[in-house]
Enzyme design. Structure first.
Site, PDB file in Angstrom:
ATOM      1  N   ASP A   1       0.812  -1.219   0.000  1.00 46.57           N
ATOM      2  CA  ASP A   1       0.000   0.000   0.000  1.00 46.57           C
ATOM      3  C   ASP A   1       0.849   1.274   0.000  1.00 46.57           C
ATOM      4  OD1 ASP A   1       0.715  -1.033   2.670  1.00 46.57           O
ATOM      5  OD2 ASP A   1      -0.249   0.774   3.417  1.00 46.57           O
ATOM      6  N   HIS A   2       2.143   1.144  -0.217  1.00 43.83           N
ATOM      7  CA  HIS A   2       3.066   2.274  -0.052  1.00 43.83           C
ATOM      8  C   HIS A   2       2.915   3.362  -1.118  1.00 43.83           C
ATOM      9  CE1 HIS A   2       4.700  -1.259   1.909  1.00 43.83           C
ATOM     10  NE2 HIS A   2       5.512  -0.513   2.619  1.00 43.83           N
ATOM     11  N   GLY A   3       2.248   3.055  -2.224  1.00 44.58           N
ATOM     12  CA  GLY A   3       2.149   4.012  -3.326  1.00 44.58           C
ATOM     13  C   GLY A   3       1.466   5.314  -2.955  1.00 44.58           C
ATOM     14  N   VAL A   4       0.492   5.243  -2.055  1.00 42.82           N
ATOM     15  CA  VAL A   4      -0.196   6.473  -1.643  1.00 42.82           C
ATOM     16  C   VAL A   4       0.759   7.394  -0.890  1.00 42.82           C
ATOM     17  CG1 VAL A   4      -1.971   7.394  -0.107  1.00 42.82           C
ATOM     18  CG2 VAL A   4      -2.504   5.484  -1.614  1.00 42.82           C
TER      19      VAL A   4
ATOM     20  N   TYR B   1       1.495   3.131  15.270  1.00 42.05           N
ATOM     21  CA  TYR B   1       2.858   3.622  15.425  1.00 42.05           C
ATOM     22  C   TYR B   1       2.863   4.857  16.316  1.00 42.05           C
ATOM     23  CZ  TYR B   1       3.512   0.789  11.209  1.00 42.05           C
ATOM     24  OH  TYR B   1       3.524  -0.247  10.305  1.00 42.05           O
TER      25      TYR B   1
ATOM     26  N   ARG C   1       4.268   8.239  16.321  1.00 41.18           N
ATOM     27  CA  ARG C   1       4.900   9.179  15.403  1.00 41.18           C
ATOM     28  C   ARG C   1       4.265  10.559  15.540  1.00 41.18           C
ATOM     29  NH1 ARG C   1       4.720   5.388   9.921  1.00 41.18           N
ATOM     30  NH2 ARG C   1       6.408   3.957  10.542  1.00 41.18           N
TER      31      ARG C   1
ATOM     32  N   LYS D   1      -0.592  -4.583  14.291  1.00 45.56           N
ATOM     33  CA  LYS D   1       0.732  -4.510  13.669  1.00 45.56           C
ATOM     34  C   LYS D   1       1.496  -3.337  14.258  1.00 45.56           C
ATOM     35  CE  LYS D   1       2.814  -3.366   9.166  1.00 45.56           C
ATOM     36  NZ  LYS D   1       2.559  -3.230   7.716  1.00 45.56           N
TER      37      LYS D   1
ATOM     38  N   GLY E   1       8.029  -4.387   9.143  1.00 41.00           N
ATOM     39  CA  GLY E   1       9.433  -4.485   8.746  1.00 41.00           C
ATOM     40  C   GLY E   1      10.194  -3.192   8.919  1.00 41.00           C
ATOM     41  N   GLY E   2       9.476  -2.060   8.819  1.00 41.34           N
ATOM     42  CA  GLY E   2      10.148  -0.774   8.939  1.00 41.34           C
ATOM     43  C   GLY E   2      10.972  -0.446   7.716  1.00 41.34           C
TER      44      GLY E   2
ATOM     45  N   GLY F   1       6.868  -5.281   4.099  1.00 39.90           N
ATOM     46  CA  GLY F   1       6.796  -4.765   2.746  1.00 39.90           C
ATOM     47  C   GLY F   1       8.143  -4.533   2.094  1.00 39.90           C
ATOM     48  N   ARG F   2       8.742  -3.375   2.381  1.00 39.71           N
ATOM     49  CA  ARG F   2       9.948  -2.958   1.656  1.00 39.71           C
ATOM     50  C   ARG F   2      11.118  -3.924   1.810  1.00 39.71           C
ATOM     51  NH1 ARG F   2       9.361   3.159   3.678  1.00 39.71           N
ATOM     52  NH2 ARG F   2       8.496   1.954   5.394  1.00 39.71           N
TER      53      ARG F   2
END
Length: 251
Positions: A25-28, A145, A147, A176, A201-202, A229-230
């Site tokens: 989902d990182h594209g956003v 998280y 943040r 998560k 994963g960070g 993900g990454r």
């Protein structure tokens, strides 16, 4: 609530009782990242790797979800916010639970950042999504998280333990969080949580070996799986990396 419990348990292997999720989902937030250019080409390759589910936004689910093998569960992510926003840690709801269900979702996910001046809004969104999703019998994965303006170290063990407890208190079905690296306190937090805890994963680690070492230590704390993900899709051979990760988590 029986539907929620049944659907949640379908994310876990019968033998290992663990799960491996692949967030895409990182594209956003980030735009086009290496490894995420054509998910329609990646999806058909995921069926034989032991992967339990993927996490995507509604547009990807709508256009490319048909390429996802039926043995890989679909989680539709409901939160969004780009890295260009002010503040960049803000997340807002951009998809309804009903729309996620129409797209074939087996669960939904929501992102909450605590320790900032928008915490109340994100917590309110979280609470409403849990209520709505449970009306449809869908489990909710809460990505939580620490943040924002009040946070000095987002990997502070006490903060991450608080994130875990917060998710449980507000009705998440899966939680998560980042792994703090403090095995003792993390184990205590996981043991005190009534629902399954997964680790994120960070940022991409310098080597895949270092990443796997982190995962192995986290597995010893009692987590029920990973949502990575990454550190997977940005590897030179992402399918082989995913295969190794699945083997480690489920062994």
């Amino acid at each position: 609530m029986l539907g929620v419990f049944r659907r949640r348990e379908q994310f876990f292997d019968i033998s290992s009782k663990r799960t491996v999720l692949l967030p895409l989902d990182h594209g956003v937030t980030e735009g086009v990242l290496n490894g995420l250019e054509r998910l329609d080409k990646l999806f058909p390759l995921l069926g034989d790797l032991g992967l339990n589910g993927v996490i995507v936004h509604k547009g990807i689910a709508k256009e490319w979800g048909k390429f996802l093998p039926l043995n890989v569960k679909l989680i539709v992510h409901l939160s969004a916010g780009s890295k260009h926003g002010l503040p960049p840690y803000n997340k807002t709801i951009v998809c309804s639970v009903a729309e996620a269900l129409r797209l074939g979702a087996d669960a939904v996910s929501v992102h909450i950042n605590i320790g900032n001046d928008l915490e109340d809004k994100m917590l309110q969104d979280f609470g409403l999504i849990v209520d709505e999703a449970h009306q449809f019998g869908l489990p909710v994965l809460a990505m939580i998280y620490a943040r924002g303006g009040q946070i000095v170290n987002e990997f502070d063990p006490s903060l991450i333990a608080h994130c875990i407890r917060l998710g449980a208190e507000l009705g998440a079905d899966l939680i998560k969080v980042p792994y703090s690296g403090d095995k003792k306190s993390f184990t205590k937090a996981v043991d005190s949580c009534p629902v399954p805890v997964l680790i994120a994963g960070g940022p991409k680690k310098s080597t895949f070996k270092d990443f796997l070492a982190m995962v192995q230590q986290a597995l010893d704390t009692g987590i029920r799986g990973v949502s990575i993900g990454r550190n997977v899709f940005q590897q030179k051979n992402c399918l082989e990396a995913l295969r190794k990760l699945v083997k480690m988590v489920k062994s």
